[in-house]
Design an enzyme around this catalytic site. Sequence first.
Site, mmCIF file in Angstrom:
data_model
loop_
_atom_site.group_PDB
_atom_site.id
_atom_site.type_symbol
_atom_site.label_atom_id
_atom_site.label_comp_id
_atom_site.label_asym_id
_atom_site.label_seq_id
_atom_site.Cartn_x
_atom_site.Cartn_y
_atom_site.Cartn_z
ATOM 1 N N ASP A 125 0.233 -11.848 13.535
ATOM 2 C CA ASP A 125 -0.739 -12.003 14.624
ATOM 3 C C ASP A 125 -0.822 -13.423 15.185
ATOM 4 O O ASP A 125 -1.773 -13.742 15.905
ATOM 5 C CB ASP A 125 -2.123 -11.556 14.137
ATOM 6 C CG ASP A 125 -2.220 -10.040 14.038
ATOM 7 O OD1 ASP A 125 -1.749 -9.368 14.958
ATOM 8 O OD2 ASP A 125 -2.764 -9.549 13.038
ATOM 9 N N ASP A 183 0.910 -3.130 18.421
ATOM 10 C CA ASP A 183 0.152 -4.338 18.737
ATOM 11 C C ASP A 183 1.029 -5.594 18.716
ATOM 12 O O ASP A 183 0.754 -6.589 19.390
ATOM 13 C CB ASP A 183 -0.996 -4.561 17.730
ATOM 14 C CG ASP A 183 -1.661 -3.294 17.234
ATOM 15 O OD1 ASP A 183 -1.014 -2.238 17.215
ATOM 16 O OD2 ASP A 183 -2.833 -3.367 16.834
#
Length: 404
Positions: A125, A183
């Site tokens: 991330d 994602d």
Amino acid sequence: MTYRLVRLSLLGLLCVPVFMNCSGPKAISHSKDKALLDQIETNFKDAAAQYKVLAANVPQGKFPKTYFPTTAKYEFSNSSWWCSGFYPGSLLYLYEQTKDPSLYAEAERILVDLEKEKNNTGTHDLGFMMFCSFGNANRIAPKPSYNNILLTSAKSLATRFDPVVGCIRSWNSKAGEYLVIIDNMMNLELLFWATRLSGDSSFYKIAVTHANTTMTNHFRPDYSSYHVINYDQKTGGVQQKRTAQGAADESAWARGQVWGLYGYIVTYRETRDKRYLDQANNIARFLLNHPNLPSDKIPYWDFNAPGIPSALRDASAGSIMASALLELSGYQEPAEAKTSLKVAETIIRNLSSTTYKAAPGTNGGFIIQHGVGHLPNKSEVDVPLSYGDYYFIEAMVRYKALHR
Ligand code: GLY
């Protein structure tokens, strides 16, 4: 060709006009909605006031995740949580819009706590965490130290790439699993940026390979996407297609769909390879023509959620979709561009209504209500979310930029 020549030709390719992170699309012919532009200015002022309420409640070393209106309790994270970049990113966007120095000061304060994550190789991330924060800080006031932080972050992210699989690993899990989630497309922008800064094409190649592998394996024939692909790390083969945050393995989890949309738009912006624009257009068509997309264009938390039309909406998916469509409209043919703009306008207008936009001083200082984080896990359900705010602000910044 020598390495140097390859490097120079790649850089030449990259010298097409590109949008710096999170900045707006090119201006296209579009009639002005004066009322919406006025509403956006009001929203920026209200959002700045809200973020001062939020800032007053953030403990040192912590990052805002959400707030539970029914119990009036905040939830904060450490800097290693995937959402840690959204709060500073939102502050920086709001500073640009309001020129309120206290917002900038609060962003600078929390960036100090975030910097150490540049060395975090345990998460995929880093794009969210470092590019939404330091990327915006560097855009507003470029500094060599920001470049170094972002480049180190890109190097950390690149360690998670496996050339056999052709993807950056998302979640660490048990032996025999190599999990990649849709994602992850959102983390590629950091890598494209790193090649531009450094001239090292390996970041670019990793980003493009990840986008290609994801395009092959994550999508169904209707251009909806699975949430999680479990690869065999030895062969690169697909072992399993499933969900983690969606309603079912074969459902279309709303936020996953819009992460994919946004990710392929960025990949097109950075490569100018039409395959990625086609992919983004196909994802957009899936979303905008879906019978379960409500007329206010704020998606249910899953396009196949049980209980529709009573299922919960995910306002964060609406924010992300609006921001993505605004950039996409700058690349589309006129008829589709018009549709994308109209949908983005509808989303911004509805998120600005009292149904979604919190009344001043409420919602713990977050801007938007009714996000859904992880419903199957019963966590962050029908609450404000830091990324819902971030992409709402970004969508408004982009909309305003279209009318300069
Ligand atoms: N896993 C990131 C998200 O909840 O969208």
